[in-house]
Every structure is written in C-alpha cells, then in structure tokens.
Design an enzyme around this catalytic site. Sequence first.
Site, PDB file in Angstrom:
ATOM      1  N   ASN A  99       0.873  -1.190   0.000  1.00 30.71           N
ATOM      2  CA  ASN A  99       0.000   0.000   0.000  1.00 30.71           C
ATOM      3  C   ASN A  99       0.899   1.226   0.000  1.00 30.71           C
ATOM      4  OD1 ASN A  99      -2.038  -1.779   0.423  1.00 30.71           O
ATOM      5  ND2 ASN A  99      -2.552  -1.087   2.491  1.00 30.71           N
ATOM      6  N   LYS A 600     -12.351   4.705   0.571  1.00 30.99           N
ATOM      7  CA  LYS A 600     -12.439   5.087   1.977  1.00 30.99           C
ATOM      8  C   LYS A 600     -11.005   5.202   2.453  1.00 30.99           C
ATOM      9  CE  LYS A 600     -15.332   5.494   5.488  1.00 30.99           C
ATOM     10  NZ  LYS A 600     -16.298   6.598   5.405  1.00 30.99           N
TER      11      LYS A 600
HETATM   12  C1  F6R Z   1     -16.843  12.153   1.741  1.00 33.02           C
HETATM   13  C2  F6R Z   1     -15.727  11.585   2.487  1.00 33.02           C
HETATM   14  C3  F6R Z   1     -14.392  12.177   2.269  1.00 33.02           C
HETATM   15  C4  F6R Z   1     -13.574  12.146   3.577  1.00 33.02           C
HETATM   16  C5  F6R Z   1     -12.131  12.617   3.313  1.00 33.02           C
HETATM   17  C6  F6R Z   1     -11.332  12.682   4.591  1.00 33.02           C
HETATM   18  O1  F6R Z   1     -18.059  11.531   2.068  1.00 33.02           O
HETATM   19  O2  F6R Z   1     -15.889  10.641   3.218  1.00 33.02           O
HETATM   20  O3  F6R Z   1     -14.469  13.463   1.762  1.00 33.02           O
HETATM   21  O4  F6R Z   1     -14.193  12.971   4.512  1.00 33.02           O
HETATM   22  O5  F6R Z   1     -11.517  11.730   2.423  1.00 33.02           O
HETATM   23  O6  F6R Z   1     -11.285  11.446   5.230  1.00 33.02           O
HETATM   24  P1  F6R Z   1     -10.934  11.336   6.758  1.00 33.02           P
HETATM   25  O7  F6R Z   1     -12.061  11.962   7.527  1.00 33.02           O
HETATM   26  O8  F6R Z   1     -10.819   9.854   7.037  1.00 33.02           O
HETATM   27  O9  F6R Z   1      -9.647  12.061   6.981  1.00 33.02           O
END
Ligand code: F6R
Length: 605
Positions: A99, A600
């Site tokens: 990764n 995600k």
């Molecule tokens: C939209 C979404 C993304 C995350 C972004 C930050 O629905 O989920 O815009 O908010 O990639 O991710 P985190 O919060 O994990 O830093």
Amino acid sequence: MCGIVGAVAQRNIVPVLVEGLRRLEYRGYDSCGVAVLSHGEPRRARSVARVSDLDAQVKESSLAGMTGIAHTRWATHGAPVTDNAHPIFSRDTVALVHNGIIENYESLRTMLRDKGYEFVSQTDTEVIAHLIHSMYRGDLFQTVREAVKLLHGAYAIAVIHKDQPHTVVGARQGSPLVVGVGEGENFLASDALALAGSTDRFAFLEEGDVVEIALDGVKIVDRQGLPAEREVRVVAAYGGAVELGPYRHFMQKEIFEQPRAITDTIPQGDEFTANLFGENAKDVFADIDSLLILACGTSYYSGLTAKYWLESIAKIPTQVEIASEYRYRESVPNPKALVVVISQSGETADTLAALKHAQSLGHAHTLAVCNVATSAMVRQTELAFLTHAGTEIGVASTKAFTTQLVGLFVLAVTLAKLRGRVDAKQEAAYLGQLRHLPAALNSVLALEPQIIAWSEEFARKENALFLGRGLHYPIALEGALKLKEISYIHAEAYPAGELKHGPLALVTEAMPVVTVAPNDTLLEKLKSNMQEVRARGGELYVFADADTRIVSEDGIHVIRMPEHYGALSPILHVVPLQLLAYHTACARGTDVDKPRNLAKSVTVE
Ligand code: F6R
C-alpha cells in the site's frame, strides 16, 4: 484504498485471507489477489472484479497454503489490470503486497533492470519485490530491514519468500499496518477490521517498524533497527460493523446509527472539562490564542461548521484549511495556535502530512478529532478527542461527520468556559441540548418517506444547487458533496447571499435548488434569496424548521424539520441531505457504498 492481509498458521489460510479482503472491500479497490506458499512454491490468484470473483477462483483452483498474503488494490501506478494486481512476484520466489507510493521507483527500476530483472507490471510495487529478491541472503526479515532503507515514499508491505515457509515479513512507513495475535498463528493487516473474524488481539506498528510474524511469535524492530515491543491490545469492537442487518446499504445503516453514535460521543459527566481532550489539555488550552483546523473532504466541512461555534461561543479566532493546500503553501506559523486535525480514519495522507508540516513549522500544540483510537493521527498529536461513531463502511461519510460536529461543539464550549464566556446555566443548557440530540435526530430520520418522494425527482436531474447561510453554509456544502459523490449528479453549494454574484445565471426551471432553512437570525435574508430563485423559475426544495412559516406553494416544496435547534441545528439539518443523496443514488442504481473512483481512507497523496 489498498488493503493488506497476511497470515501464518497451521491450517489452510486462504479462507482467512479472502475473508479479510471481504472486510476491507468498503475501502474501495479495483483489483484484488491472494498468494500462498503451496508445497514450497508461491502460487497466486488475482482478479480485476470483486473479492467474490477471487473467492470463486481460489475455490476452483483449490488454492491452499498455510502462509500467505492478500491485497485489494486501488490503482495509482498502472491501470487496474491483472498484471498490476498484487501480490506481485519476483522470479517466482518472492511475493509481495504493498500500500502507498514509492517515489524513487524509477531510479530503483533502472538499477534493477541493470541487474537483469524483468518488469512485467506498471506498478511501483514491482521494484520492491525485485529489490528484496536481489538482496536476499537467507534471512527475509534482515533483507526487508535493509531493503526498506532504499525506499522513499509511503508504504506498508507484506512479503513472503519460498525458502521461508512459515514467515511473513511486514514493514510500515506512512501507511498503517497492524499485527493480529492468535494462538499458534499470527496475522498482519492494514486495518484491524480485516482480522475481526480471526483474533481480537492487536499490536499497532509504529512508523519505521519492520515485523516478522511466525507460528509461535512476532518479532519487531523499530526504525533504528532496535528490538521493539508494541503493546498488544484487545479490540473487540469490530464484530457487528460488517453486518448489514435490515438495511439495503451500509450508508443507510450508518445514517440510521447516528442517534446511537452521538449518544456514545457525548461526554458522560455533567460538565465540559478540558480532560475530555487529554491530560494536559487544560494547560494547552490556557496557552493558545487561536485555532488552525486542517482536514479534507467531509471532515473539512465539519471544521468549517466548527469555526462558527468557536468564534461565536468561545470568541477564539479560527482558521480552517484544506490539508492538501496547507501542506504546500508558505504560511505564517503562529506557535500559539492550536492545530486541530479532523479525520474519520486518522490515516488520511494529506491531513497527516499537513499535521507533520505544522509541527515542523513549530506548532507545538496539536489535537486530533478522530474516529480511530489507534490511528497515526491520534498517536501523533498531543491531545485527542475520540468520536465513537463505530466503524464507518460506506465510502460517503455520515455518522463520522455528525460525531465530529459533536466533538467540535464540545471543544468550543470547553474553550468558552475556560475563557469565562459560558456560565454554569448556559453550560447546563448546552449539555441538555446535546443529550436531547439523539431523540431530535430520530424525529428527523422519520422524514425518510417524504425524502424518498423527492429523490425520485432528483434522480432525473443532472445538476443541483444547494443553498445555506452562516452556520448552515457548510451543511449545504456537505449536502452537495454527498449528492455528487454517490449519485454522480453535479452539485454545487453556495452561501445564499452569494447567489446574485454569479450562480443565479444557472437557475432555470431545470435547476433544483435545495435550501437549508433553519429559523435562525438569517432566515429573512434567506427568504429573499429564495425569492430570487423563484423569480427565475428555479424549483426550491426546502428543509425548513417548523417555526419558519415557509409553506409549500407553486415551485416551493417544503419538508418540515423540528423546531429550531439553536447552535446544534447543523447536526439535524445535515441528516435529510444525507438521506436525499442516498435515496437519489439508489433511484439511479449507483453502487452507493463504493462509488466509482473513490476510496475510503485516502492513504495516498
Ligand atoms: C466524503 C468523504 C471524504 C472524507 C475525506 C477525509 O463523504 O468521506 O471526503 O471525509 O476523504 O477522510 P478522513 O475523515 O478519514 O480524513
């Protein structure tokens, strides 16, 4: 994004590896694969379809082995084709999953080509496999320790070698990797969730660690090459997260989990205290004169909302920046500013890099508002507030957003209290409002049937405008982001007062205009903006507080929210926008939990 699973056991490990990949599917991927040592030889199966296809392949080919690695790939270098899918082999001897991104892969490739290595993929990963093969002198652990010194960039890797039938070696730098500790068997994964079916005991590796897992134990060295102990923690919370229950999608499940997630995130005691953020938070909070919030995507929008609370309730100057912009611009550091990173995953590469950049500029005080206690961000900040949303599987963030808002509201009131701007009566009132929030959210969730009716209209559109003002402008931004990312409808959000400065030109009968209409001090101004839309034939879809007296009429559709909820109103108003995006996407038949091109936990730049 990419996911890693590895295992050493005295049983066929392929089902565990494939199940691990299934649990990581939610992170987004475009190919997947598994490799095991089978009768002393590495054998693999790879697929550019789903993990279920890989599962069918391994069953058909009876792929089996007691030592193995597996991967879901989200393409960065090279298209999502089988040759680029991991595990990547070197001369049928070494198999490796990776990764992250190796920045110096071109110079390494040239060096390895000169040594006679042939490259069959377009990946940066292949250089690591050949490098390890070229450096191997009988000890895989030692070889990986030496090889990673030559890599520049971010990575987590897991590797097996045909001459070491009961060993998997891993290393991490900039991408997460966790050891799962079993009975006579051990595991590696990029996310503990992947191993939830096999163990509940985990050791979270630190940056620069190299690890060897064997049947009877785990060996770790730190970035200096010194033996390292990493605490083994019992994490039992992952069980139900991957079960869909009565819902159609994880996103829907997670929207409906918000009352529970918020209940779990609201502080237990009867007061807002600095201790909620860490042991020395009181001293830190006394030392700061402003806040610098850094985040990406939805988390950035929770930061934008928090700015309103921090400046109006705590009267503390607050700047909010997109992490990927901040990290590359020349800013003027203020050592008295508290740097707040907001992240669901705590592993987002841009936010992590922005945090490190801020620290390198001399920002000593840092706080993470985060959903993952063991994440890099929580480990790298002085203070932390943990949201208790539970694992979020849907790519589109929902319950993580509303629990972040709860955490940030608690921060604003705590800072206000420490600055003498909130008295005991007001504090009790805020706490009461927070406690009532889950019940208020349930009444908003009950609006789902009305929102489904609207979503059928939206599903036929290709564009939408979202309007909000003040505290609810970031909510309009979040509503537009939700709609575009899962339904693929182009959506833009504007502060309603900005309409006449340009976007009004887009308004015709074909343009639905979603309006967030709380009964706050800006309501009359908002009503004027709504008239500007109606005068151009635009169709308004208004989420209006019950006490606003906005009624449905020709061209104005209204869904009635509860009475105005004061400062916490954004947490209620975002929920119907989540539902609107969700049901519109369902009506358009998109892959709601895994929208195209998205992942995600974005662990690459
Ligand atoms: C939209 C979404 C993304 C995350 C972004 C930050 O629905 O989920 O815009 O908010 O990639 O991710 P985190 O919060 O994990 O830093």
